[in-house]
Design an enzyme around this catalytic site. Structure first.
Site, mmCIF file in Angstrom:
data_model
loop_
_atom_site.group_PDB
_atom_site.id
_atom_site.type_symbol
_atom_site.label_atom_id
_atom_site.label_comp_id
_atom_site.label_asym_id
_atom_site.label_seq_id
_atom_site.Cartn_x
_atom_site.Cartn_y
_atom_site.Cartn_z
ATOM 1 N N GLY A 503 30.605 -3.974 -46.239
ATOM 2 C CA GLY A 503 31.192 -5.234 -45.769
ATOM 3 C C GLY A 503 32.666 -5.248 -46.072
ATOM 4 N N GLY A 504 33.297 -6.399 -45.864
ATOM 5 C CA GLY A 504 34.719 -6.500 -46.130
ATOM 6 C C GLY A 504 35.057 -6.279 -47.589
ATOM 7 N N MET A 507 31.727 -1.071 -50.196
ATOM 8 C CA MET A 507 30.435 -0.419 -50.040
ATOM 9 C C MET A 507 29.416 -0.978 -51.031
ATOM 10 S SD MET A 507 30.743 1.808 -47.625
ATOM 11 C CE MET A 507 31.939 2.819 -46.766
ATOM 12 N N VAL A 508 28.138 -0.922 -50.629
ATOM 13 C CA VAL A 508 27.037 -1.293 -51.512
ATOM 14 C C VAL A 508 26.175 -0.051 -51.713
ATOM 15 C CG1 VAL A 508 25.082 -2.831 -51.904
ATOM 16 C CG2 VAL A 508 27.068 -3.643 -50.606
ATOM 17 N N ASP A 618 27.149 -20.748 -47.061
ATOM 18 C CA ASP A 618 27.006 -19.620 -46.133
ATOM 19 C C ASP A 618 25.538 -19.213 -46.005
ATOM 20 O OD1 ASP A 618 28.009 -17.825 -44.297
ATOM 21 O OD2 ASP A 618 28.558 -16.310 -45.778
#
Length: 831
Positions: A503-504, A507-508, A618
């Site tokens: 994502g912004g 990394m995961v 969110d």
């Protein structure tokens, strides 16, 4: 076959180039060869002089029968003078060029076939190589074509060789040095069909062939308008939906900054035009992307993609946040050009990617709005696109010519590596024991941002507008710190094969800590400040709360310019991936209800578990994660806020969230309440029922926004007609009726008309009860029998056979039991 070399030692014609570049370029061409093949005179094109290859003394070698000069007998007057002659080869032959400065070079080969009495160039078939590296194989053309290659030249001589199958030809050749830093050899985002990885090979060591060079939003640019004599074509023919885009342009020259793009990367005109989202005629709140499809050659699967950006649409800094997608993968999330260009508007910037198109035959590029944008009208832009085929992919330049060296070095290096591993293992054990014995001191170990404040050390102002709580948990932040070395071991030094998402923020990775706990490690871009407020908010919120249906924060790391968050590992991933998209397995109706009930419990606890409560801001299907048993947990608290105080009705704040899920009242008034989460959850309920995205811009206008569309069907009493086909025949009518009513109430226009999350939870458990036990429904009226809430502290009585008991945990103090039918709820009135 005989090899014949045509050696050309040409003098670079630098004077016209300096005149042409004097206002646009600061680099000097070390090598610059322009050849008009088969010509006896020089030819000037775009203020550049091409030397005829028959003008060099001693060129009689060209007339030995293996190559000949050919004139075009019907050369049209409107065609380039370069195409009035050609050199034709009947055996393998080469041009040779002296190289003054080794490094990256551009090679352009001009082909324009014509017919003469001796040869019809339209039927030629041949191959071309550069210093033995294949550029073209079994090539032939019916039309005028320019082939451009970018290649590393590490020798003092460059040979362009032609190998005919019948015969070969060439009209003109350009060879010149690339500017310094034309490619930056650093790890590049690698877009693969199922996600994003890291491409660690040097781009400069690859042979690249230009496929597309696009001036997005602008007109065609000819070589005369480009510092490197490139041609840029308009993007109109590649736009998937032309009405989604609107041209933006400026008359002001770009603000070039050190560290950003230069005029050699792309000319001024590329950065002075763009396509932006066409939001002028949008009347409802929903998201859409601008998409381009760029066709590729057959069999080509690995491509280098360079995207050009310049914010010429914003009136001030930090207005523009957007997402970039390549082949429907989030290639760059929450792109903030203001931060990347050192807070200068209209400053050119480019981002490189490597894309594995897996022979799909297309590279799809999209830009769309980001959840971070606080502007009432979100936007996204793109200024230029370059796509190059990576030919003859080279994983390492060390290669076969150094095998003998490795025969000697291999055992030595292997022994050293083994010794280092032993030492590292010992060091890790020592540090792990040391961490257990002594809690680490919190300090400023990183240099990339302001470190987290120790509880009581300063005011909350440092944690930004998005901070949800004013203090850490009862043990402070100290108990959550994890040494960087432990995280490295857990992720095998951030092994790319362990990447499970991106994502912004970064990394995961999937990881395993020293105690064999599986974790998800979210690693921010090292040294970057992007995502810092969310990083701090996430720690602040999750250090205070713990609940069965909220993803737990295991710890964090703030060392060596790193921002790392470590969560419990959720085996089944996001709810969204189980509803639609590639390779999803449909969930049963019961599974979906239990997932919704679990998420509702988590959100209800957020709203009522503290004096002010927490508003998530969110809620969406990608932020509801599932463990190995499909137990749902709410995640991603980076946008969370404290709820209003007891004497307040709302929190005034900038709008943040995701379009399609965003509460329209919050959007209009910028007044946040817990009912904003209720609205978002109502969209999720319809998403679960219909198995389609909250926003789908490719659908007809009335279907784009799921909440609005499903609500219309619900109000008409025809909800069963739009449910997920996989659910047909599974849902009892009474269960579907109650579910639709619950979702409808969540989506009320005004927050005061929406139920609390406690009421939503109660109704969802009722929906599940109706699905599993029709006996509580009156056969005459369809009304539901009244079930009284148990008194606080009593154990509720459940129907016989009910066995599932779950425990909600709040810092170890809550002891609230629930059943598969009803929950004992903490009411909002008790706050």
């Amino acid at each position: 076959m005989e090899n014949k070399k045509v050696f050309l030692h040409l003098f670079p014609f630098t004077l016209p180039i300096i005149i042409h570049l004097s206002a646009a370029a600061d680099f000097a061409l070390q090598d610059n060869y322009l050849v008009s093949c088969g010509a006896s005179t020089n030819t000037t094109v775009d203020n550049r002089v091409f030397l005829g290859d028959l003008t060099k003394p001693g060129s009689a070698l060209l007339s030995q029968g293996k190559s000949i000069s050919l004139a075009n007998p019907s050369h049209p007057s409107n065609s380039s003078a370069l195409y009035s002659t050609a050199r034709v080869f009947t055996s393998t032959s080469s041009y040779a060029f002296d190289i003054k400065k080794t490094g990256t070079h551009l090679i352009r080969l001009h082909f324009s076939p014509f017919s003469s009495q001796k040869y019809d160039l339209h039927v030629s078939n041949f191959s071309v190589s550069a210093n033995g590296v294949s550029l073209l194989s079994n090539f032939g053309t019916q039309f005028t074509v320019l082939k451009e290659f970018i290649i590393m030249v590490d020798t003092v001589e460059l040979h362009i060789s032609f190998m005919p199958n019948n015969f070969a030809f060439i009209n003109a050749i350009e060879i010149f040095s690339a500017p310094k830093n034309f490619f930056v050899d650093a790890p590049t985002r690698f877009i693969v069909p199922n996600g994003i990885k890291e491409f660690t090979q040097n781009i400069s060591s690859q042979v690249l062939e230009t496929v597309h060079r696009i001036n997005v939003g602008g007109q065609k640019l000819t070589p005369f308008n480009d510092t490197l004599w490139r041609t840029w074509v308009p993007d109109e023919d590649f736009l998937v939906l032309k009405s989604a885009a609107k041209i933006a342009s400026t008359t002001h020259l770009p603000n070039y900054q050190e560290g950003g793009a230069t005029r050699e990367i792309a000319p001024d005109n590329v950065y002075m035009t763009a396509q932006q989202m066409n939001i002028d005629n949008v009347t409802s709140i929903f998201e859409f992307n601008i998409t381009w499809n760029f066709p590729l050659g057959r069999g080509d699967s690995l491509h280098f993609v360079r995207l050009h950006f310049c914010d010429i649409v914003s009136l001030s800094l930090n207005q523009l946040y957007f997402n970039v997608y390549i082949n429907e993968v989030v290639a760059y999330k929450d792109l903030d050009l203001s931060a990347l260009t050192f807070h200068v508007l209209a400053s050119p910037y480019y981002i490189d990617f490597v894309v594995d198109s897996s022979n799909s035959g297309v590279v799809k590029v999209s830009v769309g709005p980001s959840d971070l944008s606080t502007s009432l009208k979100k936007n996204a832009i793109l200024n230029g696109v370059e796509i190059m085929n990576i030919k003859n992919f080279v994983a390492s330049q060390a290669g076969s010519n150094k095998k003998s060296l490795w025969i000697w070095l291999g055992p030595v290096i292997g022994g050293c590596v083994l010794l280092c591993l032993v030492l590292l293992a010992g060091l890790a054990v020592f540090r792990h024991r040391k961490r257990k014995a002594k809690v680490k001191r919190v300090g400023s170990t990183g240099t990339g941002w302001t470190p987290l404040r120790v509880y009581g050390g300063s005011s909350l102002g440092v944690l930004s507008e998005g901070t949800a709580l004013a203090s850490p948990g009862p043990y402070g932040y100290l108990g959550l710190k994890i040494p960087y070395a432990d995280i490295q071991l857990a992720t095998n030094h951030f092994d790319k094969s362990l990447i499970i998402g991106s994502g912004g923020f970064g990394m995961v990775y999937k990881g395993i800590l020293g105690d064999n706990t599986k974790v998800a490690v979210k690693r921010g871009v090292p040294g970057s400040r992007q995502g810092l407020p969310e990083f701090q908010t996430e720690i602040t919120v999750l250090s205070k709360i713990r609940h069965l249906h909220l993803v737990s924060l295991v710890g964090y790391c703030e060392e060596q310019s790193e921002m790392i968050l470590v969560y419990e590992y959720m085996e089944k991933g996001a709810l969204k991936s189980h509803l639609y998209g590639p390779r999803f397995t449909p969930l049963s109706w019961r599974q979906r209800l239990e997932i919704c009930i679990g998420a509702a419990r988590g959100i209800h606890y957020l709203h009522t578990g503290s004096a002010q409560g927490i508003i998530h801001r969110d809620i969406k299907s990608t932020n509801i994660l599932l463990d190995e048993n499909y137990v749902s947990k709410v995640a991603d608290f980076g946008l969370s806020r404290s709820g209003p105080c007891l004497n307040e009705t709302h929190v005034s704040t900038g709008v943040k969230g995701s379009f399609g899920y965003l509460d329209p009242e919050y959007f209009r008034r910028q007044q946040l309440t817990d009912k904003s989460d209720v609205y978002s959850f109502g969209v999720v309920l319809f998403e679960v029922l219909c198995a389609r995205p909250a926003v789908d811009p490719v659908l007809s206008r009335e279907q784009v926004n799921l909440g609005e569309w499903a609500l219309e069907w619900q109000k008409k009493g025809l909800l069963e007609q739009i449910i997920d086909p996989h659910l047909r025949g599974q849902i009892r009518p009474s269960s579907l009726k109650k579910f639709g009513e619950t979702a409808e109430k969540c989506l009320a226009d005004y927050g005061i008309d929406r139920p609390s999350m406690g009421d939503v939870l109660w109704n969802l458990e009722h929906v599940l009860q109706l699905q599993e036990n029709e006996t509580l429904e009156s056969p005459d009226t369809g009304e539901v029998a009244t079930v009284e809430h148990p008194a606080r502290g009593e154990v509720p009585q459940f129907p016989p056979g009910s066995s599932r008991v779950e425990r909600d945990i709040s810092d170890g103090t809550s002891n609230i039991s629930t059943s598969k039918v009803f929950s004992q709820l903490i009411t909002s009135e008790g706050r």
